[in-house]
Design an enzyme around this catalytic site. Structure first.
Site, PDB file in Angstrom:
ATOM      1  N   ASP A 106      59.482  79.672   3.277  1.00  0.00           N
ATOM      2  CA  ASP A 106      60.886  79.792   2.900  1.00  0.00           C
ATOM      3  C   ASP A 106      61.515  80.859   3.806  1.00  0.00           C
ATOM      4  OD1 ASP A 106      63.218  79.597   1.345  1.00  0.00           O
ATOM      5  OD2 ASP A 106      62.472  80.904  -0.213  1.00  0.00           O
ATOM      6  N   LYS A 134      61.592  75.520   5.226  1.00  0.00           N
ATOM      7  CA  LYS A 134      63.057  75.563   5.055  1.00  0.00           C
ATOM      8  C   LYS A 134      63.640  76.376   6.205  1.00  0.00           C
ATOM      9  CE  LYS A 134      63.143  75.686  -0.023  1.00  0.00           C
ATOM     10  NZ  LYS A 134      63.351  76.621  -1.153  1.00  0.00           N
ATOM     11  N   PHE A 155      65.784  74.415  -3.852  1.00  0.00           N
ATOM     12  CA  PHE A 155      64.536  74.652  -4.576  1.00  0.00           C
ATOM     13  C   PHE A 155      63.813  73.325  -4.845  1.00  0.00           C
ATOM     14  CE2 PHE A 155      61.984  75.618  -8.348  1.00  0.00           C
ATOM     15  CZ  PHE A 155      61.330  76.747  -7.898  1.00  0.00           C
ATOM     16  N   VAL A 156      62.519  73.299  -4.547  1.00  0.00           N
ATOM     17  CA  VAL A 156      61.723  72.083  -4.770  1.00  0.00           C
ATOM     18  C   VAL A 156      60.524  72.374  -5.683  1.00  0.00           C
ATOM     19  CG1 VAL A 156      62.343  70.845  -2.644  1.00  0.00           C
ATOM     20  CG2 VAL A 156      60.476  72.507  -2.590  1.00  0.00           C
ATOM     21  N   ARG A 168      53.541  71.559 -11.239  1.00  0.00           N
ATOM     22  CA  ARG A 168      52.511  71.535 -10.180  1.00  0.00           C
ATOM     23  C   ARG A 168      51.743  70.220 -10.159  1.00  0.00           C
ATOM     24  NH1 ARG A 168      52.169  76.750  -8.144  1.00  0.00           N
ATOM     25  NH2 ARG A 168      52.320  78.457  -9.639  1.00  0.00           N
TER      26      ARG A 168
END
Ligand code: 5GP
Length: 177
Positions: A106, A134, A155-156, A168
């Site tokens: 990120d 990202k 957000f993933v 998860r």
């Protein structure tokens, strides 16, 4: 596919299981070619990378080792940055070919803080494999040698990645709706 709900938030399907698995086969093929005749040590960073690491590892045909570590960071007493401790890293990395396995890069801070710890042990080579990246979120530029998908700064969850502990177990990757 229908949106899913985790805690208070809705998520839309973003990457299907088939698309993820195809990409992992491609990454594994590149790694198999690049490390022919070598015996790399894969260092998978928990928790998020457990599914990616397992699926990637299944497609390796070269001799390879893997270990799983957890990173804990705390403010150093003297340094301005964070100090990162790797829990479970008991292998000798000297002269080894290392591939770090991450779920997502990120800002890049986690790996930026951790890489000097590894370099210090003088590995023969050090590369990074990350399923997701990202680029728009980058604050600490890193060379990521094996990127699965470059994704927008959203957000993933799923496929190892969680939202506050949940998600998860999902086979697909979902994006905040
Ligand atoms: P970085 O240090 O590169 O900013 O962040 C890396 C870590 O933040 C990842 O290993 C992951 O645990 C978490 N992270 C960053 N973006 C996301 C995201 O979109 N979803 C989830 N579930 N975790 C994320």
């Amino acid at each position: 596919m229908a949106p899913i709900k985790l805690h208070d938030k809705s998520f839309d399907t973003y990457l299907s299981e088939a698309v993820i698995q195809e990409k992992i086969r491609e990454l594994a093929a590149r790694i198999n070619a690049d490390y022919q005749g070598k015996r790399p040590l894969f260092i998978a960073i928990l928790n998020g990378s457990f599914m990616f690491a397992a699926d990637l590892f299944k497609h390796l045909t070269i001799d390879a080792e893997i270990c799983f570590i957890k990173l804990a960071s705390y403010k150093g007493m003297k340094s301005s940055g964070n100090v990162v401790t790797a829990i479970g890293l008991d292998q000798d990395l000297f002269d080894r070919d290392i591939v770090i396995v991450e779920d997502i890069v990120d800002t890049g801070k986690t790996l930026h803080d951790f890489l000097p710890k590894l370099s210090h042990q003088q590995p023969a080579s050090l590369r990074i494999a990350s399923l997701l990246h990202k680029p728009e979120a980058t604050q600490f530029p890193l060379q990521i040698d094996y990127v699965g998908f470059s994704i927008p700064n959203k957000f993933v969850v799923g496929y190892g990645l969680d939202y506050d502990g949940l998600g998860r177990n999902l086979k697909e990757i979902y994006q905040l709706a």
